[in-house]
Design a protein around this motif. Sequence first.
Motif, mmCIF file in Angstrom:
data_model
loop_
_atom_site.group_PDB
_atom_site.id
_atom_site.type_symbol
_atom_site.label_atom_id
_atom_site.label_comp_id
_atom_site.label_asym_id
_atom_site.label_seq_id
_atom_site.Cartn_x
_atom_site.Cartn_y
_atom_site.Cartn_z
ATOM 1 N N GLN A 157 -5.230 -2.643 -3.978
ATOM 2 C CA GLN A 157 -4.267 -3.725 -3.787
ATOM 3 C C GLN A 157 -3.452 -3.418 -2.534
ATOM 4 N N LEU A 158 -3.450 -4.333 -1.599
ATOM 5 C CA LEU A 158 -2.621 -4.224 -0.398
ATOM 6 C C LEU A 158 -1.345 -5.014 -0.648
ATOM 7 N N LYS A 159 -0.206 -4.328 -0.537
ATOM 8 C CA LYS A 159 1.067 -4.975 -0.856
ATOM 9 C C LYS A 159 2.031 -4.904 0.315
ATOM 10 N N ASP B 229 6.614 -5.743 -2.483
ATOM 11 C CA ASP B 229 5.688 -5.642 -3.620
ATOM 12 C C ASP B 229 4.834 -6.897 -3.831
ATOM 13 N N VAL B 230 4.817 -7.807 -2.872
ATOM 14 C CA VAL B 230 3.944 -8.980 -2.952
ATOM 15 C C VAL B 230 2.526 -8.563 -2.554
ATOM 16 N N THR B 231 1.538 -8.890 -3.407
ATOM 17 C CA THR B 231 0.141 -8.536 -3.118
ATOM 18 C C THR B 231 -0.444 -9.492 -2.081
ATOM 19 N N LEU B 232 -0.929 -8.918 -0.974
ATOM 20 C CA LEU B 232 -1.529 -9.719 0.097
ATOM 21 C C LEU B 232 -3.051 -9.811 -0.036
ATOM 22 N N HIS B 233 -3.627 -8.764 -0.556
ATOM 23 C CA HIS B 233 -5.091 -8.727 -0.611
ATOM 24 C C HIS B 233 -5.499 -7.692 -1.642
#
Length: 572
Positions: A397-399, A403-407
């Motif tokens: 998980q890329l955040k 802490d919003v997940t981008l990818h």
Amino acid sequence: MEWLDVRTFSFHFRNLRYANGRNCSYLCFWVERVNPWSSDSSDFGVFVNQVYPQTRQHAEISFLSWFRAEMLSPDEQYEVTWFLSWSPCLACAEQVAEFLRQNRNVTLRIFAARLYYFWKPEYRAWLRRLHHQGTLVNIMSFSDFKYCWEMFVYNQGMPFQPWEDLRENYESLVEELEDIFRNPVERLGVPSFSFHFRNMPYAYSRNGSYLCFQVERLNQCSSDSSDFGVFVNQASGHAELSFLSWFLEEKPSHDEQYEVTWYLPWSPCLRCSEQVAEFLMENGNVTLSIFASRLYYFWKPEYRDALRRLHDQGAFVDIMCFPDFDYCWENFVYNQGMPFQPWEDLDENYEFLVEELEEILGNTMNLLKENTFEQQFGNQRRVQAPYSRRKTYLCYQLKRHDDVTLHKGCFRNKKKRHAEIRFIKKINSLNLDPNQNYKIICYITWSPCPDCARELVNFIKSHDRLSLHIFASRLYFHWIKKFQWGLQQLQTAQQVSVAVMTHSEFEDCWEQFVDHQGRPFQAWDKLDQYSESIKRRLRRILTPLNENNLVDSFRGLRLGSPSPSSLRSDPR
């Protein structure tokens, strides 16, 4: 000759299974230049066997002589179609095969009304050789006879009238031809592989399709754990559908897990994609990996949608890279001991096709099946039944800093390309903003090997605003020094942390990366106990007792006055 008369066509092209008194052979041809800018783009006509002693020559050889003299140019691509009253004899088949080997810019399709000496092994062998070399060999159907009647017969406006047993004879001959081609075959010839698997983004005159497959039973107790071979497009269906039919006949057990790998010159067409997706939906014990040399009609929306549906159904879809071509060469080609020689633009074409495929699939991610997660991420010391090899899966998980997940996505090891390397390449392709802070959380079944650890360290050093948090379910060869060193290098790198997956990480991995259908994560027996054991092992690796630690420990015992030598530092 441009035209046949009605009586000649009706007599010599009648599709009898055993035909007496038809010693002459006719060849109706259509030649098309693929280059659309050519002013003279096609030609057609009829050749017949020459029976005079001075000029004795079969129709196929007469065509090749004419074609070489009148049309053939190395700078153009040609599609040649033959309609034959008899399939080629031995001598003609050999010369046609040699002609095609020398002229890779020519593709040939053969439609035969009848099969010549089809019961003799040597005639069957030469038909197979033509077929495996890339020639489409088929039996003439009603539509083919009708086409010939309209294009090559002086019919005076009369419509084609099929004979009574046309359909019955056609079906019998198709069955015989499929038996001759004996799908699947063991290997491909070098010319077929080199021509059909070349990874050009836009490939003309490559209408045939092959499927090199490997099927692996994950049950280690099975005496017959794997199978491999090659399927070729048939008159009755594409290679993908032939494989599915064969698989359902040969591997019917629902009590075993199967890993199926395909290597294809073309990604599947619409119909094949639909049927493969349906097959995967109905057979949850089968996982499928598709490696395609080229993308079929990738600019058309409906073909892009078909690939997405396959991907969403759980098929792993990727582009063949150099190691894949090398693997196919070693395992599916009669290479006579020669090493694989890559063509000049292989890597460049690969990069283009990978970008195109990633654009098609977008940010969609294959969710793991429940049994795959439990088998691969399980932290037990022993493999649980059903017994299967545990491979490397990496879920990330890329955040953003908030802490919003981008990818997010999931990789698994591909032959000669580890999941960590594929993960690095994916993150690099995202072109992250160098002025923003990011963090990546990785859940991985096996801790990284030394080479991957080094690559991860180099990767993180090149991204100042990125932190990497690695959680491993199990430690890979933890008793070997160089594997311990790799983990130590990761831990000492800035912005990197290495830890062991606990109940909370397994639960988060389940929620984020598993197709659980709303079911909650159920911990397996002794999960926490295994995690604690692996954590102690990792702690010992990351805080090794070196000689200085020992000296400090002995000092703490206060057994006596330290000697002067013990106060000096270790010169190493």
